[in-house]
Design an enzyme around this catalytic site. Structure first.
Site, short mmCIF file in Angstrom:
data_model
loop_
_atom_site.label_atom_id
_atom_site.label_comp_id
_atom_site.label_asym_id
_atom_site.label_seq_id
_atom_site.Cartn_x
_atom_site.Cartn_y
_atom_site.Cartn_z
N LYS A 1 0.33 3.33 -2.95
CA LYS A 1 -0.85 4.20 -3.07
C LYS A 1 -0.44 5.68 -3.04
O LYS A 1 -1.08 6.52 -3.66
CB LYS A 1 -1.85 3.89 -1.96
CG LYS A 1 -2.48 2.50 -2.13
CD LYS A 1 -3.33 2.08 -0.94
CE LYS A 1 -4.12 0.82 -1.27
NZ LYS A 1 -4.22 -0.19 -0.27
N SER B 1 0.80 -1.24 0.00
CA SER B 1 0.00 0.00 0.00
C SER B 1 0.82 1.28 0.00
O SER B 1 0.26 2.37 -0.17
CB SER B 1 -0.94 0.02 1.20
OG SER B 1 -2.04 -0.80 0.92
N TYR C 1 -4.97 3.67 7.85
CA TYR C 1 -6.36 3.19 7.90
C TYR C 1 -7.02 3.54 9.23
O TYR C 1 -6.91 4.68 9.67
CB TYR C 1 -6.42 1.66 7.61
CG TYR C 1 -5.36 1.22 6.66
CD1 TYR C 1 -5.39 1.65 5.34
CD2 TYR C 1 -4.30 0.41 7.06
CE1 TYR C 1 -4.40 1.27 4.45
CE2 TYR C 1 -3.31 0.03 6.17
CZ TYR C 1 -3.36 0.47 4.88
OH TYR C 1 -2.38 0.11 4.01
N VAL D 1 1.07 -3.82 3.76
CA VAL D 1 1.01 -5.15 4.41
C VAL D 1 2.25 -5.99 4.16
O VAL D 1 2.40 -7.06 4.77
CB VAL D 1 -0.23 -5.98 4.01
CG1 VAL D 1 -1.49 -5.50 4.68
CG2 VAL D 1 -0.38 -6.12 2.53
N TYR E 1 -3.44 -2.05 -10.38
CA TYR E 1 -3.36 -1.94 -8.92
C TYR E 1 -2.42 -3.01 -8.32
O TYR E 1 -1.53 -2.69 -7.52
CB TYR E 1 -4.77 -2.05 -8.33
CG TYR E 1 -4.80 -2.16 -6.83
CD1 TYR E 1 -4.63 -1.03 -6.02
CD2 TYR E 1 -4.98 -3.39 -6.20
CE1 TYR E 1 -4.64 -1.13 -4.63
CE2 TYR E 1 -4.99 -3.49 -4.81
CZ TYR E 1 -4.82 -2.37 -4.04
OH TYR E 1 -4.81 -2.48 -2.66
N1 GLN Z 1 -2.11 -5.31 -2.10
C1 GLN Z 1 -2.72 -5.21 -0.81
C2 GLN Z 1 -4.21 -5.41 -0.90
O1 GLN Z 1 -4.78 -4.93 -1.84
C3 GLN Z 1 -2.40 -3.88 -0.22
C4 GLN Z 1 -3.02 -3.67 1.15
C5 GLN Z 1 -2.12 -3.00 2.13
O2 GLN Z 1 -0.91 -2.93 1.97
N2 GLN Z 1 -2.69 -2.57 3.21
O3 GLN Z 1 -4.83 -6.01 -0.08
#
Ligand code: GLN
Length: 305
Positions: free
Chosen positions: A66, A63, A241, A259, A189
């Site tokens: 992002k 993430s 989050y 993650v 993505y």
């Molecule tokens: N690729 C992961 C997902 O879409 C990214 C989520 C994350 O890093 N929090 O679930």
């Protein structure tokens, strides 16, 4: 300030915590990570850098990508983004469907999965079949390192198990907020999430966010100052989050987690930081990584507050 001594102290303090929390398993390829791994890099805007732990170890940025996707979107689409993705904290897990249903398929912010999937959709519309390559190239440029690649094993693993992301994309498509084929948008993505980097490269990639959008080493203008302000504001309010408040409270810096176990954090005008430890807390943020950043702001006094 003796940054190397601070990093070594953090490494000592953090040792008993390594392995607490859980490595992500919903993307099967992430389950192979060693929960006790740890690395941390500080990159100062004056060019100096300091490291501790496994700084050569590459991991998927997940993430954290992002942030970079949203930087590209802000530069390309400006105000036109906001009708499709808002900029409010969600107070919900990163892959939650509930809020999206009662808010008509408009994600709260670009740092939760649905928000980033909409941004990926915008980039897919703009770049077509070269979206994946364009995002990778943008990231390589921020690192000034063109050896960075996408880990296709991670990509395939997430592609084959991304049930919730398919659900989120389908739900948003039903509201008209995904314009391309679900497969194409999620391909963009998942590829962005699978970019692989170590803490030295990650800290370097976000150095411009500590310097008004200008890379202090190459003098390249990567983002305008207004957009840099917005990215940092979003990292502070939405970067972790439903634990964004807790991160701001304990660490006191804009930050973004993934993650894969990575976190970036920004000390405006002074430095960027990257930390890695793959065992996660219940919110999906690196357990020891978060603690290491809290100790860093405590020992150095560097916080935005
Ligand atoms: N690729 C992961 C997902 O879409 C990214 C989520 C994350 O890093 N929090 O679930």
């Amino acid at each position: 300030m003796n940054y190397q001594a601070i990093l070594e102290q953090i490494q000592t303090d953090i040792a008993p915590l390594l392995g607490q929390g859980r490595v992500a398993t919903y993307i099967p390829a992430l389950a192979c990570a060693n929960p006790k791994d740890f690395a941390m890099t500080l990159h100062l805007v004056n060019g100096e850098s300091y490291h501790a732990g496994l700084v050569e170890k590459r991991f998927s940025i997940q993430s954290i990508s992002k942030v970079f996707m949203y930087c590209i979107a802000l530069s390309l689409f400006e105000e036109n983004i906001y009708e499709r993705v808002r900029v409010e904290p969600s107070g919900n897990p990163f892959n939650s469907l509930i809020q999206l249903e009662y808010e008509n398929g408009i994600p709260r912010n670009p740092f939760i999965n649905p928000g980033a999937i909409v941004v990926a959709d915008m980039l897919t519309s703009y770049f077509g079949s070269s979206a994946e390559e364009s995002i990778l190239h943008y990231f390589q440029n921020t690192c000034d390192d063109f050896t960075i690649t996408i880990d296709k094993e991670i990509f395939n693993s997430e592609h084959n198990s991304g049930y919730r992301n398919y659900a989120l994309a389908n739900l948003m498509k039903s509201f008209g907020n995904i314009h391309n084929d679900i497969e194409k948008t999620l391909d963009t993505y998942f590829n962005a999430c699978s970019i692989s980097a170590n803490t030295a490269q990650l800290a370097r990639s976000s150095l411009h966010l500590a310097n008004n959008g200008i890379d202090p080493i190459t003098a390249n203008i990567l983002l305008n100052p207004e957009h840099t302000k917005r990215i940092n504001a979003l990292m502070l309010t939405c970067g972790h989050y439903d634990a964004s408040g807790e991160f701001a409270y304990r660490v006191g810096l804009p930050g973004k987690s993934g993650v894969g176990g990575g976190i970036i954090a920004i000390v405006p005008n002074i430095m960027s930081i990257a930390v890695y430890s793959p065992a996660l807390n219940v919110h999906g943020n690196s357990f020891a990584g978060t603690k290491a950043l809290e100790l860093f702001t405590q020992y150095s006094g560097h916080t935005i507050f």
